[in-house]
Design a protein around this motif. Structure first.
Motif, PDB file in Angstrom:
ATOM      1  N   MET A   1     -36.885 -39.209  39.627  1.00 30.12           N
ATOM      2  CA  MET A   1     -36.801 -37.849  39.126  1.00 30.12           C
ATOM      3  C   MET A   1     -36.475 -36.889  40.262  1.00 30.12           C
ATOM      4  N   PHE A   2     -35.479 -36.062  40.048  1.00 30.44           N
ATOM      5  CA  PHE A   2     -35.091 -35.058  41.031  1.00 30.44           C
ATOM      6  C   PHE A   2     -35.625 -33.690  40.599  1.00 30.44           C
ATOM      7  N   TYR A   3     -36.036 -32.914  41.597  1.00 30.05           N
ATOM      8  CA  TYR A   3     -36.673 -31.626  41.358  1.00 30.05           C
ATOM      9  C   TYR A   3     -35.838 -30.517  41.991  1.00 30.05           C
ATOM     10  N   ASP A   4     -35.770 -29.394  41.299  1.00 29.87           N
ATOM     11  CA  ASP A   4     -35.222 -28.155  41.845  1.00 29.87           C
ATOM     12  C   ASP A   4     -36.254 -27.063  41.560  1.00 29.87           C
ATOM     13  N   LEU A   5     -37.023 -26.711  42.575  1.00 29.82           N
ATOM     14  CA  LEU A   5     -38.164 -25.816  42.395  1.00 29.82           C
ATOM     15  C   LEU A   5     -37.847 -24.361  42.695  1.00 29.82           C
ATOM     16  N   ASN A   6     -36.575 -23.982  42.680  1.00 29.13           N
ATOM     17  CA  ASN A   6     -36.235 -22.585  42.961  1.00 29.13           C
ATOM     18  C   ASN A   6     -34.946 -22.215  42.218  1.00 29.13           C
ATOM     19  N   VAL A   7     -35.128 -21.736  41.002  1.00 25.95           N
ATOM     20  CA  VAL A   7     -34.025 -21.169  40.218  1.00 25.95           C
ATOM     21  C   VAL A   7     -34.426 -19.738  39.886  1.00 25.95           C
ATOM     22  N   PRO A   8     -33.782 -18.734  40.485  1.00 22.65           N
ATOM     23  CA  PRO A   8     -34.192 -17.333  40.269  1.00 22.65           C
ATOM     24  C   PRO A   8     -34.177 -16.955  38.792  1.00 22.65           C
ATOM     25  N   TRP A   9     -35.199 -16.179  38.408  1.00 25.92           N
ATOM     26  CA  TRP A   9     -35.319 -15.736  37.021  1.00 25.92           C
ATOM     27  C   TRP A   9     -35.361 -14.220  36.965  1.00 25.92           C
ATOM     28  N   THR A  10     -34.577 -13.649  36.083  1.00 27.93           N
ATOM     29  CA  THR A  10     -34.627 -12.222  35.767  1.00 27.93           C
ATOM     30  C   THR A  10     -34.568 -12.073  34.258  1.00 27.93           C
ATOM     31  N   ALA A  11     -35.151 -10.981  33.771  1.00 28.31           N
ATOM     32  CA  ALA A  11     -35.261 -10.804  32.322  1.00 28.31           C
ATOM     33  C   ALA A  11     -33.906 -10.615  31.653  1.00 28.31           C
ATOM     34  N   ASN A  12     -32.948 -10.042  32.366  1.00 26.80           N
ATOM     35  CA  ASN A  12     -31.641  -9.745  31.766  1.00 26.80           C
ATOM     36  C   ASN A  12     -30.549 -10.695  32.234  1.00 26.80           C
ATOM     37  N   ASP A  13     -30.928 -11.898  32.655  1.00 31.39           N
ATOM     38  CA  ASP A  13     -29.944 -12.876  33.129  1.00 31.39           C
ATOM     39  C   ASP A  13     -29.410 -13.655  31.923  1.00 31.39           C
ATOM     40  N   THR A  14     -28.192 -13.385  31.536  1.00 33.22           N
ATOM     41  CA  THR A  14     -27.595 -14.072  30.388  1.00 33.22           C
ATOM     42  C   THR A  14     -27.010 -15.437  30.741  1.00 33.22           C
ATOM     43  N   GLY A  15     -26.815 -15.696  32.027  1.00 34.60           N
ATOM     44  CA  GLY A  15     -26.234 -16.978  32.439  1.00 34.60           C
ATOM     45  C   GLY A  15     -27.259 -18.030  32.766  1.00 34.60           C
ATOM     46  N   LEU A  16     -28.565 -17.723  32.593  1.00 34.40           N
ATOM     47  CA  LEU A  16     -29.600 -18.700  32.937  1.00 34.40           C
ATOM     48  C   LEU A  16     -29.565 -19.939  32.040  1.00 34.40           C
ATOM     49  N   PRO A  17     -29.370 -19.826  30.724  1.00 30.75           N
ATOM     50  CA  PRO A  17     -29.286 -21.059  29.921  1.00 30.75           C
ATOM     51  C   PRO A  17     -28.161 -21.984  30.361  1.00 30.75           C
ATOM     52  N   ARG A  18     -27.022 -21.408  30.745  1.00 30.79           N
ATOM     53  CA  ARG A  18     -25.907 -22.244  31.237  1.00 30.79           C
ATOM     54  C   ARG A  18     -26.289 -22.933  32.539  1.00 30.79           C
ATOM     55  N   THR A  19     -27.011 -22.226  33.404  1.00 30.07           N
ATOM     56  CA  THR A  19     -27.440 -22.836  34.665  1.00 30.07           C
ATOM     57  C   THR A  19     -28.408 -23.982  34.423  1.00 30.07           C
TER      58      THR A  19
END
Length: 322
Positions: A1-19
């Motif tokens: 299992m590979f981990y990525d523990l740092n994906v920035p989150w903002t309330a108005n980020d519309t591209g987060l689901p694609r990421t």
């Protein structure tokens, strides 16, 4: 299992689901959404990342965790870090100078120490300072996102800082994250491992940084919040469970008592006569069905003989009188 523990989150980020979908396609199994807090802690501490996420069509097998990164600018604002850590899965600290770095590596309780490696620090990373953090179970984070999308000066600072960190930590206690603000900055796990090998981190250490070390950081953070001092996890308090009454237990008990009574009345477990009764052994005078002993049988035979003799003598006397 590979981990990525740092994906920035903002309330108005519309591209987060694609990421998130792209990271899952690249081979990541666990992703931590990172909320960056700058300044003093709010009065009411709560998780800024909603649960569940307000997005659709996310991979069902992708495990999403919640992380907060507190930027250290003053040592007096961190009195409530433990209460803040209880609201998230991972607590990370981002020092801005040498004093706050020593504070984060020493007395402050956190899970990850994350530095902005795209800027130039006016000090050198000391072996003693970073080794102390690693002994306490803290992980040093290396983010490659700034080196891919930043300017040339940021890439030079990133390479210089990563080289110093690898030297100071002796390639131990490191985790590799993306800190990608979009799907363009995301890279596959093995691409990130090869990139770290170019910076001076061995391929085996790079693989551990994205699997074993990242998992240890996540599990250690969970133990701190669900156990006593991160050592004892109370699973069961030792209470005696209440006895369960199964259906039909009373009927079975009655049948067992009935069967036992039949066995005491001269019958076996299968309802048949005992061997002594089958052979024609006589029973006691009380009529209880218990076989008589030899002494009782002799007494009974003697009594019957005497009764027979007395009857015979009586009949003889009657005949003579006539």
């Amino acid at each position: 299992m590979f981990y990525d523990l740092n994906v920035p989150w903002t309330a108005n980020d519309t591209g987060l689901p694609r990421t998130l979908n792209f990271l899952y396609e690249l081979g990541y199994s666990v992703v931590a959404l990172n909320y960056i807090l700058i300044g003093k802690l709010p009065n009411e501490l709560s998780c800024a990342i909603p649960n569940p996420l307000p997005y659709k069509d996310l991979p069902s097998k992708l495990e999403i965790r919640r992380r907060i990164t507190v930027t250290l600018t003053d040592s007096l604002q961190n009195a409530r870090l433990n209460a803040l850590a209880a609201q998230y899965d991972i607590l990370a600290l981002r020092p801005t100078d040498e004093k706050t770095l020593q504070l984060a590596c020493g007395s402050l309780d956190c899970d990850i120490i994350s530095l902005d490696l795209s800027q130039r620090f006016p000090f050198h990373f000391k072996i003693k300072t970073l080794t102390e953090a690693i002994k306490l179970g803290k992980k040093i984070e290396i983010c490659y996102g700034h080196g891919l999308l930043g300017d040339s000066q940021g890439r030079r600072n990133l390479i210089s800082n990563v080289t110093q960190i690898i030297r100071a930590t002796r390639s131990r206690g490191l985790i590799i994250s993306s800190e990608a603000k979009g799907a363009v900055a995301c890279r596959g796990p093995w691409d990130a491992i090869n990139l770290s090998a170019v910076w001076g981190l061995g391929q085996e250490r790079g693989y551990e940084a994205m699997t074993k070390e990242a998992r240890n950081a996540l599990v250690g953070a969970q133990l701190k919040r669900s156990s006593f001092r991160g050592v004892i996890n109370v699973v069961h308090g030792g209470e005696k469970p209440a006895p369960e009454v199964k259906a039909g237990a009373t009927e079975k008990k009655g049948e067992a008592q009935k069967q036992k009574g039949q066995m005491t009345n001269g019958q076996g477990a299968n309802g048949q006569k005992r061997k002594s009764d089958a052979l024609g052994s006589e029973t006691n005078d009380s009529g209880s069905g218990i076989p008589m002993s030899k002494t009782q049988m002799k007494k009974r035979a003697k009594k019957e003989k005497m009764e027979a003799e007395s009857k015979a003598a009586k009949s003889t006397g009657d005949a003579k009188s006539n």
